[in-house]
Scaffold this active site. Structure first.
Site, PDB file in Angstrom:
ATOM      1  N   ASN A 101       1.045  -0.848   0.151  1.00 36.60           N
ATOM      2  CA  ASN A 101      -0.049  -0.165  -0.079  1.00 36.60           C
ATOM      3  C   ASN A 101       1.126   1.625   0.515  1.00 36.60           C
ATOM      4  O   ASN A 101       0.982   1.718   0.414  1.00 36.60           O
ATOM      5  CB  ASN A 101      -0.421   0.175   0.921  1.00 36.60           C
ATOM      6  CG  ASN A 101      -1.677   1.044   1.650  1.00 36.60           C
ATOM      7  OD1 ASN A 101      -2.266   2.003   0.627  1.00 36.60           O
ATOM      8  ND2 ASN A 101      -2.227   1.190   2.597  1.00 36.60           N
TER       9      ASN A 101
ATOM     10  N   LYS B 252      -0.152   4.492  -0.446  1.00 34.32           N
ATOM     11  CA  LYS B 252      -0.412   5.712   0.136  1.00 34.32           C
ATOM     12  C   LYS B 252      -0.312   6.415  -1.205  1.00 34.32           C
ATOM     13  O   LYS B 252      -0.285   6.398  -2.009  1.00 34.32           O
ATOM     14  CB  LYS B 252       0.057   5.888   1.654  1.00 34.32           C
ATOM     15  CG  LYS B 252      -0.439   4.037   2.275  1.00 34.32           C
ATOM     16  CD  LYS B 252      -0.756   4.488   4.074  1.00 34.32           C
ATOM     17  CE  LYS B 252      -0.662   3.036   4.499  1.00 34.32           C
ATOM     18  NZ  LYS B 252      -0.634   4.095   6.312  1.00 34.32           N
TER      19      LYS B 252
ATOM     20  N   HIS C 210      -9.722   1.234   4.502  1.00 32.67           N
ATOM     21  CA  HIS C 210      -8.411   1.302   5.522  1.00 32.67           C
ATOM     22  C   HIS C 210      -8.657   2.406   6.772  1.00 32.67           C
ATOM     23  O   HIS C 210      -9.738   3.554   6.432  1.00 32.67           O
ATOM     24  CB  HIS C 210      -7.883   1.965   4.365  1.00 32.67           C
ATOM     25  CG  HIS C 210      -6.144   1.824   5.281  1.00 32.67           C
ATOM     26  ND1 HIS C 210      -5.906   3.721   5.961  1.00 32.67           N
ATOM     27  CD2 HIS C 210      -5.057   1.648   4.989  1.00 32.67           C
ATOM     28  CE1 HIS C 210      -4.236   2.423   6.209  1.00 32.67           C
ATOM     29  NE2 HIS C 210      -4.087   1.720   6.428  1.00 32.67           N
TER      30      HIS C 210
ATOM     31  N   GLU D 166      -7.066   4.987   7.255  1.00 33.93           N
ATOM     32  CA  GLU D 166      -7.008   6.303   7.331  1.00 33.93           C
ATOM     33  C   GLU D 166      -8.449   6.675   6.414  1.00 33.93           C
ATOM     34  O   GLU D 166      -8.539   7.974   6.777  1.00 33.93           O
ATOM     35  CB  GLU D 166      -5.488   6.416   6.286  1.00 33.93           C
ATOM     36  CG  GLU D 166      -4.822   6.175   7.587  1.00 33.93           C
ATOM     37  CD  GLU D 166      -3.456   5.844   6.218  1.00 33.93           C
ATOM     38  OE1 GLU D 166      -3.071   5.729   5.470  1.00 33.93           O
ATOM     39  OE2 GLU D 166      -2.707   4.816   7.558  1.00 33.93           O
TER      40      GLU D 166
ATOM     41  N   GLU E 113      -5.522  -4.857  10.384  1.00 32.13           N
ATOM     42  CA  GLU E 113      -4.880  -4.079  11.225  1.00 32.13           C
ATOM     43  C   GLU E 113      -5.015  -3.583  11.976  1.00 32.13           C
ATOM     44  O   GLU E 113      -5.439  -1.966  12.352  1.00 32.13           O
ATOM     45  CB  GLU E 113      -4.477  -2.355  10.186  1.00 32.13           C
ATOM     46  CG  GLU E 113      -3.866  -3.341   8.768  1.00 32.13           C
ATOM     47  CD  GLU E 113      -3.563  -2.318   7.905  1.00 32.13           C
ATOM     48  OE1 GLU E 113      -2.588  -2.358   7.245  1.00 32.13           O
ATOM     49  OE2 GLU E 113      -4.240  -1.892   7.212  1.00 32.13           O
TER      50      GLU E 113
ATOM     51  N   GLY F 275       2.102   2.682  10.864  1.00 33.41           N
ATOM     52  CA  GLY F 275       2.758   3.574  10.483  1.00 33.41           C
ATOM     53  C   GLY F 275       3.962   4.687  11.963  1.00 33.41           C
ATOM     54  O   GLY F 275       4.236   5.718  12.013  1.00 33.41           O
TER      55      GLY F 275
ATOM     56  N   SER G 152       2.639  -1.397  10.677  1.00 34.56           N
ATOM     57  CA  SER G 152       4.644  -1.163  11.180  1.00 34.56           C
ATOM     58  C   SER G 152       5.101  -3.208  10.155  1.00 34.56           C
ATOM     59  O   SER G 152       6.432  -3.386  10.747  1.00 34.56           O
ATOM     60  CB  SER G 152       4.655  -1.005  12.268  1.00 34.56           C
ATOM     61  OG  SER G 152       4.007   0.787  12.365  1.00 34.56           O
TER      62      SER G 152
HETATM   63  P1  PGA Z   1       2.427   0.549   7.633  1.00 33.57           P
HETATM   64  O1  PGA Z   1       1.081   0.776   7.575  1.00 33.57           O
HETATM   65  O2  PGA Z   1       3.274  -0.618   7.726  1.00 33.57           O
HETATM   66  O3  PGA Z   1       3.248   1.855   7.062  1.00 33.57           O
HETATM   67  O4  PGA Z   1       2.139   0.839   9.125  1.00 33.57           O
HETATM   68  C1  PGA Z   1       0.593  -0.212   6.783  1.00 33.57           C
HETATM   69  C2  PGA Z   1      -1.099  -0.014   6.007  1.00 33.57           C
HETATM   70  O5  PGA Z   1      -2.051   0.923   6.577  1.00 33.57           O
HETATM   71  O6  PGA Z   1      -1.935  -0.383   4.985  1.00 33.57           O
END
Ligand code: PGA
Length: 254
Positions: free
Chosen positions: A9, A11, A95, A97, A167, A173, A212
């Site tokens: 992803n 982003k 997601h 976000e 997640e 993140g 992460s």
């Molecule tokens: P990250 O993001 O690996 O940077 O924690 C994962 C995601 O948001 O899908």
């Protein structure tokens, strides 16, 4: 044994030059990985570029988002039909976000899933609890509620073609990962919930871990019985770290 599924992803990151370098590295890597499926979800504006690189390879194209309507006056949005034009195979849905920054509701997510399944694109439904919910002992009930909210609208039969990505929001993140035991326990709870709905129908449902994921934790996480792959954000943006995550997942050291 089913293939491990690793979804990158990106982003809102990347650029034409950086993407090219990353894609060349991923294409080389994929040749060595036989028992894993790699999916790249770039920002929409780079889907064309990614498609050009991966054509003829076993790497799949995914999207980070899709609109919940078929077509019409939705300025700035893209539809399932448009994704089909690009041979897009997977779509992230819900997601955290998007749920928090763009106020996506369960109804929106359900509509997206219905259109995606009808269009032959695999939805990847993201679920996960906040830190407060975990600290209040509500991690389990939160994710089951998130699943139920969507399944109640789309029907569990339609849900058969959905991939689930667990997640924990506090791990996205942040560099904090769920412990191996925490992740496995949540995946087991998801699997048990699906089995209660229909053991046969959901026998092969893939449940991915995200939050992460890195070269440091991927090999331990992937060994867990109920973890079928990863949704990778930050570590998918650099060739070295993404290669390492993919290689651990496929049981190969690079
Ligand atoms: P990250 O993001 O690996 O940077 O924690 C994962 C995601 O948001 O899908």
């Amino acid at each position: 044994m089913k293939d491990k599924l690793i979804i990158a992803n990106w982003k809102m990151n990347g650029g034409v030059v950086a993407n090219s370098k990353l894609l060349i590295a991923i294409l080389k890597l994929k040749k060595a990985l036989i028992n894993s499926e790699i999916v790249i979800c770039p920002p929409h504006i780079y889907m064309h570029q990614v498609k050009e690189y991966i054509v003829g390879s076993r790497i799949k194209l995914g999207t980070q988002n899709v609109n919940a309507n078929k077509s019409g006056a939705y300025t700035g949005e893209i539809s399932v039909g448009m994704l089909k034009d690009f041979n897009c195979d997977y779509a992230l849905v819900g997601h955290s976000e998007r749920r928090t920054l763009f106020n996506e509701t369960d109804k929106d997510l359900a509509n997206k899933i219905l259109l995606l399944v009808q269009g032959g694109i695999i939805p990847v439904l993201c679920i996960g609890e906040s830190l407060a919910q975990r600290e209040n002992g509500e991690a389990n009930s939160t994710i089951i509620k998130q699943l139920e909210a969507v399944i109640n609208i789309v029907g569990y039969k339609c849900f058969k073609s959905v991939v689930i990505a667990y997640e924990p929001i506090w791990a996205i993140g942040t560099g904090k990962t769920a412990s191996i035991a925490q992740a496995q326990a949540m995946h087991k709870a998801i699997r048990e919930y699906l089995t209660r709905l229909d053991g046969k129908l959901f026998r092969r449902t893939s449940v991915l871990y995200g939050g992460s994921v890195s070269e440091k934790n991927a090999s331990d996480l992937i060994k867990q019985k109920d973890i079928d792959g990863f949704l990778v954000g930050g570590a998918s943006l650099m060739a070295d770290s993404f290669e390492a995550v993919c290689s651990c997942s496929a049981g190969i050291k690079v």
